[in-house]
Design an enzyme around this catalytic site. Sequence first.
Site, PDB file in Angstrom:
ATOM      1  N   HIS A  81      21.958  61.072 -20.938  1.00  0.00           N
ATOM      2  CA  HIS A  81      21.630  62.014 -22.239  1.00  0.00           C
ATOM      3  C   HIS A  81      20.161  62.679 -22.231  1.00  0.00           C
ATOM      4  O   HIS A  81      20.070  63.947 -22.589  1.00  0.00           O
ATOM      5  CB  HIS A  81      21.916  61.132 -23.513  1.00  0.00           C
ATOM      6  CG  HIS A  81      23.209  60.585 -23.404  1.00  0.00           C
ATOM      7  ND1 HIS A  81      23.517  59.235 -24.274  1.00  0.00           N
ATOM      8  CD2 HIS A  81      24.421  60.757 -22.993  1.00  0.00           C
ATOM      9  CE1 HIS A  81      24.660  58.963 -24.048  1.00  0.00           C
ATOM     10  NE2 HIS A  81      25.325  59.909 -23.050  1.00  0.00           N
ATOM     11  N   HIS A 238      30.448  65.424 -26.459  1.00  0.00           N
ATOM     12  CA  HIS A 238      29.848  64.304 -25.698  1.00  0.00           C
ATOM     13  C   HIS A 238      29.920  64.349 -24.331  1.00  0.00           C
ATOM     14  O   HIS A 238      29.148  64.307 -23.498  1.00  0.00           O
ATOM     15  CB  HIS A 238      29.807  63.045 -26.179  1.00  0.00           C
ATOM     16  CG  HIS A 238      28.935  61.987 -25.783  1.00  0.00           C
ATOM     17  ND1 HIS A 238      27.604  61.916 -26.071  1.00  0.00           N
ATOM     18  CD2 HIS A 238      29.053  61.073 -24.631  1.00  0.00           C
ATOM     19  CE1 HIS A 238      27.134  60.989 -25.151  1.00  0.00           C
ATOM     20  NE2 HIS A 238      28.015  60.509 -24.621  1.00  0.00           N
ATOM     21  N   ASP A 242      27.357  64.511 -21.342  1.00  0.00           N
ATOM     22  CA  ASP A 242      27.163  63.722 -20.170  1.00  0.00           C
ATOM     23  C   ASP A 242      27.320  64.655 -18.692  1.00  0.00           C
ATOM     24  O   ASP A 242      26.507  64.397 -17.641  1.00  0.00           O
ATOM     25  CB  ASP A 242      28.249  62.869 -19.981  1.00  0.00           C
ATOM     26  CG  ASP A 242      28.249  61.799 -20.838  1.00  0.00           C
ATOM     27  OD1 ASP A 242      27.150  61.520 -21.543  1.00  0.00           O
ATOM     28  OD2 ASP A 242      29.431  60.825 -21.116  1.00  0.00           O
ATOM     29  N   HIS A 265      31.029  60.363 -15.263  1.00  0.00           N
ATOM     30  CA  HIS A 265      30.242  60.286 -14.436  1.00  0.00           C
ATOM     31  C   HIS A 265      30.617  60.376 -12.754  1.00  0.00           C
ATOM     32  O   HIS A 265      29.833  60.809 -12.049  1.00  0.00           O
ATOM     33  CB  HIS A 265      29.194  59.253 -14.724  1.00  0.00           C
ATOM     34  CG  HIS A 265      28.773  59.041 -16.431  1.00  0.00           C
ATOM     35  ND1 HIS A 265      28.074  60.056 -16.797  1.00  0.00           N
ATOM     36  CD2 HIS A 265      29.209  58.099 -17.230  1.00  0.00           C
ATOM     37  CE1 HIS A 265      27.909  59.573 -18.147  1.00  0.00           C
ATOM     38  NE2 HIS A 265      28.847  58.564 -18.227  1.00  0.00           N
TER      39      HIS A 265
END
Length: 278
Positions: A81, A238, A242, A265
């Site tokens: 973040h 969100h 990321d 990720h």
Amino acid sequence: MSLLTQKTLKKNVKLNGVGLHSGNKVNLNIKPSEPNTGIYFKRVDLSSNNIVFPNFSNVSNTDLNTTISNEFGVKVSTIEHLMGALFGLGIDNALIEIDNDEVPILDGSAKDFIDEIIKFGLQTSNAPIKIIKINKKINFEDGERYISIEPSKLSLDIDFQIKYSNELIGNQRNKINVYEDDLNDIFNSRTFCLYEDIEKIKSLGLAKGGSLDNAVVVKGKKILNETGLRNSKEFVNHKILDCIGDLYTSGYRVIGSVICSQGGHFLTNKLLKKSIRK
Ligand SMILES: [Zn+2]
């Protein structure tokens, strides 16, 4: 105002909070840095071997966060973040001093990083920004999940979708142009989880610092946070935050068009490893 020259912060920006996964208290001091130094972390609780570069080749864990480690095993986790905030604000150079091994989660989004940094402003240099332009399509698949990047003219576009069997989250999709769009909804969007997954996540020793103050928790058709959602696409937004943060582990402003379905990720890191030669 030049978009094409490197920037850093005008002044030190200090923040503190708890690590989402470690639960540890942590202090951050984000400091201005010279042109061409890039973004780098310094673990000030350690006296040596304490520099860690947020480079995709140093990513050592992608489970529910992005963790980077140096060759001595010194790590910094949950960098995504903060990295998303730095990319979004166009900050090329910064020294991030940290006195523990996890970036504070704050409110679960990039909002506090953004607000604090813009309060003091940015400083522009004469050095040109470092860009990487994607010149052919590259993709990575993992079962139903996939991510790809292909050439674009001058933009970084991210088209992201999530597919949840939970009826409140369901299928959400959003597409943004990172360099041109208003990214406030992206920066403000918080990390989230399903209520029924909390026990499992905690049994893995994760989310020790997690609470309704730093994550959206969804139980069936209900949001457990009293104030509800911050925007109608907060979940996918969100994931885009990321993705921006993880793309910045390339060390460059990326020029390309990313399409991702149900990624995170791990997939973004795999894509960078396939796209960029060290
Ligand atoms: Zn996140």
